[in-house]
Design an enzyme around this catalytic site. Sequence first.
Site, PDB file in Angstrom:
ATOM      1  N   GLN A 181       0.811  -1.220   0.000  1.00 22.58           N
ATOM      2  CA  GLN A 181       0.000   0.000   0.000  1.00 22.58           C
ATOM      3  C   GLN A 181       0.846   1.273   0.000  1.00 22.58           C
ATOM      4  O   GLN A 181       0.375   2.333  -0.382  1.00 22.58           O
ATOM      5  CB  GLN A 181      -0.958  -0.024   1.195  1.00 22.58           C
ATOM      6  CG  GLN A 181      -0.378   0.395   2.539  1.00 22.58           C
ATOM      7  CD  GLN A 181       0.500  -0.636   3.219  1.00 22.58           C
ATOM      8  OE1 GLN A 181       1.337  -1.273   2.599  1.00 22.58           O
ATOM      9  NE2 GLN A 181       0.356  -0.781   4.504  1.00 22.58           N
ATOM     10  N   GLY A 182       2.086   1.175   0.469  1.00 21.70           N
ATOM     11  CA  GLY A 182       2.994   2.322   0.350  1.00 21.70           C
ATOM     12  C   GLY A 182       2.932   3.313   1.488  1.00 21.70           C
ATOM     13  O   GLY A 182       3.540   4.388   1.397  1.00 21.70           O
TER      14      GLY A 182
ATOM     15  N   GLU B 297      -8.604   0.860   1.051  1.00 26.31           N
ATOM     16  CA  GLU B 297      -9.726  -0.076   0.970  1.00 26.31           C
ATOM     17  C   GLU B 297     -10.857   0.500   0.150  1.00 26.31           C
ATOM     18  O   GLU B 297     -11.564  -0.203  -0.559  1.00 26.31           O
ATOM     19  CB  GLU B 297     -10.307  -0.283   2.370  1.00 26.31           C
ATOM     20  CG  GLU B 297      -9.498  -1.094   3.301  1.00 26.31           C
ATOM     21  CD  GLU B 297     -10.341  -1.396   4.523  1.00 26.31           C
ATOM     22  OE1 GLU B 297     -10.592  -0.470   5.309  1.00 26.31           O
ATOM     23  OE2 GLU B 297     -10.742  -2.538   4.674  1.00 26.31           O
TER      24      GLU B 297
ATOM     25  N   ALA C 122      -5.196  14.345   5.936  1.00 27.49           N
ATOM     26  CA  ALA C 122      -5.431  13.127   5.149  1.00 27.49           C
ATOM     27  C   ALA C 122      -6.401  12.159   5.815  1.00 27.49           C
ATOM     28  O   ALA C 122      -6.467  12.052   7.031  1.00 27.49           O
ATOM     29  CB  ALA C 122      -4.103  12.415   4.902  1.00 27.49           C
TER      30      ALA C 122
ATOM     31  N   SER D  48      -7.459   0.762   6.373  1.00 24.45           N
ATOM     32  CA  SER D  48      -7.056   2.083   5.846  1.00 24.45           C
ATOM     33  C   SER D  48      -6.909   3.079   6.989  1.00 24.45           C
ATOM     34  O   SER D  48      -7.324   4.228   6.892  1.00 24.45           O
ATOM     35  CB  SER D  48      -8.077   2.604   4.831  1.00 24.45           C
ATOM     36  OG  SER D  48      -8.181   1.719   3.755  1.00 24.45           O
TER      37      SER D  48
ATOM     38  N   VAL E 154      -7.490   5.733   2.047  1.00 25.73           N
ATOM     39  CA  VAL E 154      -8.199   5.487   0.782  1.00 25.73           C
ATOM     40  C   VAL E 154      -8.041   4.059   0.261  1.00 25.73           C
ATOM     41  O   VAL E 154      -8.834   3.601  -0.560  1.00 25.73           O
ATOM     42  CB  VAL E 154      -7.742   6.497  -0.300  1.00 25.73           C
ATOM     43  CG1 VAL E 154      -6.334   6.210  -0.777  1.00 25.73           C
ATOM     44  CG2 VAL E 154      -8.713   6.540  -1.470  1.00 25.73           C
TER      45      VAL E 154
END
Lengths: 156, 772
Positions: free
Chosen positions: B483-484, B732, B727, B524, B730
């Site tokens: 996912q990063g 999922e 932030a 997430s 996002v």
Amino acid sequence: MEKKKITFKINGVEKTVEVAPNKTLLWLIREELKLKGTKKACERGDCGLCTVLLNGEPVKSCLVLAVEVDGSEIVTVEGLSRDGELTELQKAFIEHGALQCGFCTPAFLIVGHWLINRNPRPSKEEVVEALNGLLCRCTGYRPIIEAILSVSKAKK
Amino acid sequence: MKYVGKPIQRIDAYEKVTGFAEYAGDLELPGMLYAKLLLSPYAHARIRSIDISNALKIQGVVTIATGEDFPFRVGLYVNDRYILARKKVRWIGEPVAAVVAEDLETAEEAVELIRVEYDPLPPVLDVRDALKHDAPLVHEELGEYAHSPAFNPIPGTNIANRFVVKKGNIEDGFRKSDVIVENEFFMPQVSHVPMEPHVCIGQYLKDGSIKLWTSAQSPFAIRYILGYSLGIPLHKISVYVPYVGGGFGGKAGINFEPLVALLSKKAGYRPVKLELTREEQFMTAPVRQGFYGKIKTGVTRDGRIMAKKIFYAFDAGAYADYGVNIGRAAGYSCTGPYYVPNLEGESLTVYTNHPWGTAFRGFGHFEFLWAIERQMEIVAAEIGMDPVEFRLKNALLPGLTTATGEKLREDAGRVDQCIRAVAEKIGWGTPPVKISSSKVRAKGIAALWKAPAMPPNAASAAIIKLNEDGTILLSVGVTEIGQGTVTALAQIVAEELSVPVEKIKVVPFRHTDLTPYSWQTVASRNLFMEGRAVIRAARDAKEQILDIASQVLRTPKDDLVIEDEKVYVKGRPEWSIYLKDLAAGYVYPDGNTIGGPIIGRGYYVGSRLTYLDPETGQGYPALKWTFGAQAVEIELDEETGEVKILKIVSAFDVGKAVNPLLVEGQIIGGGVQSLSLGMWEEYRYDENGKMLNPNLTDYKIARAGDIPEEYEIVVIENPQKDGPYGARGVAELAMLSVPPAVANAIFHATGININNLPLTFENIWRALNKGE
């Protein structure tokens, strides 16, 4: 099972090993030579993640017997970059976000390099066709396709 | 901002493109043994006897374990699983015995020689049948299982958890409705298909400690459950997680880790490796739960939703240790992103004799949004209203209350903006177009929402160490599963401490002995929660830096600035000192030293989250809600049922895209996964509950040739004030609601409603030709 002696070149280095006739090329690469960049994910040719270059052509190494590669030349993902310098395609993968978990990345890079070498200016359709034997669950493929096309454009 | 908001390249990319990235399956330990599982051939049966004597005679077999060797139950929220089946088997694929041998071939050979005698029992193979009063019980001893107080199992039934939510007055709501519409929806079980099958190595040491190396999303959850179930103190358990080759929820919770640890003990304390084959991944690894839903909607002629009665039943399969929370999450989010003043929702997690379910990206929302977003389309058609207008009219906006009575915060994301964005980009408002005698092009839209499904005390932490040369080491518990998140966290450190990203290393593995705590890598939640923890850790480090710099520069702390790897006096950049000269204590020319190594630390838990009321479901479950919408344009061949996806448009209100490259990656990757799950994927069973397609030939997932011609992304940024730089998560969300958008497009093209997934060409063809 009686082992057979085979000699081959892998990533430019000549090797001689003894291998049982029922072992696959994937087994040879991962278990005998300890090159872990080539991934094992289905062992029946569905996912393509074990793809390597055999005499310049991509093969699913789980479907090739190790004894068949006697006298051959093999390239795995570890053999793509030279002295730590990334290839244009490796750089493009990074720039385009063409990898996430990274498990399929070696196979896509192998096929991508093969395609660009054989056909320096592939169309999008040709890229898709080349990649269609490989599975990726993270990226949705588009960034990978774009990365390969960007290298082909850069070559123009 | 210099680093946050920039499309910075992944910090793990170099290792991953060169083949040197380390995955659990690549590890080999001295003296390592190999395990092979014997799987149950019955969906439901008593184990009468197991004869391992012939298997033990094979040279190279070290030990063989059966369920009776390990009388411990494990589980994340409900302790319902034995480590190997004991007394009973509950699905075709349940591990019954494990052989440990010097090499894999020997283990494979020996496993074939184990003889098990079973007394078959009637299986329950449909979630609706499982709810019948005379249904066979999958877990007779449900009442004995330890479980988290957030859950409500009903002993004597197959209900592992019953979640109820009530709001307003439902009778009143239906009375005030002009039109009432009721429909049923269904979706099958599916596999996560991570490219890396489950793999783990366990070693039990003679002093009673355990070491694990595993492809897991949540090392701390594993450590905790193992400690609890086996009665081992946590400092004696260490869990190591390198890169994970795709998780999608399937590697969350706890899986085969207890098994390999206990096999090691039985095998004389040597490390034992278990690596699932792809077939085993389908048969014995956990899956996504199946789903059945029934929704009754009351609406006024002018398009106001007045009441909803919602029933969801999740086909949990044989075990529901994680599944109970999926049913609960779907229950408290059950309305979808719409305001419903009068509501009765019931969401059940139900045992069957199917493979056992676990978390899957979307966590129940992919499932119930299929029902909600199809129902929205059907209701809009019933009252003759445009479905986009109908959605906008009922959109859940800041200030309105959710199903659980939570007033949506003023800085919440905006579903209306997402819906409008995809409608505009897909060119909504034009009727379907016939392009040949059999082919028609049409558009469909669906909206979505989700909050992290987690206990109110789910926590995250971060440690920042300043190295002697001024470079930085960030340590966090979120695992890198593709996912990063860690790249975005490095950007946050860079921004906070004004140090270039290339001078920041995020420790590329998780080790519970060294890594700061993180509840799980799921939901997430990690950019938000680890992000906040990282900001706090950076500010803690900053304070320590300024404490020393203040003395060295003989200036009060509040007159100092940290910028470009230096501390300097405001307005006097020439009076400065390099961070590296403070990193391990500042040394004066005469050798006097002040300060010491800089180690910043931060944590984060959600504010004012609550348990939900067991009777009414009311309370505050959500750290943040992320909203979004998907639109598709399809080309349908009405003769063959073939659907081509021409275009997908996705819009998400992410609050702030900390790294736009990663956000886009999540959205496209999630969108294609969503499409794949909706169009092709399903566990197909024979009449005995045996999976018919446990391989990647017969279980089709999207390939490069299957993706839409066009993919457009709209990133909306209404910042959430307590999110890191605004932030929200996002990852999922990206894979929700593509299937209902496709089915809605088919509806507009043909007038035919398809309410069961998957949307294979065959199923579409059958729906189009029903009754002919």
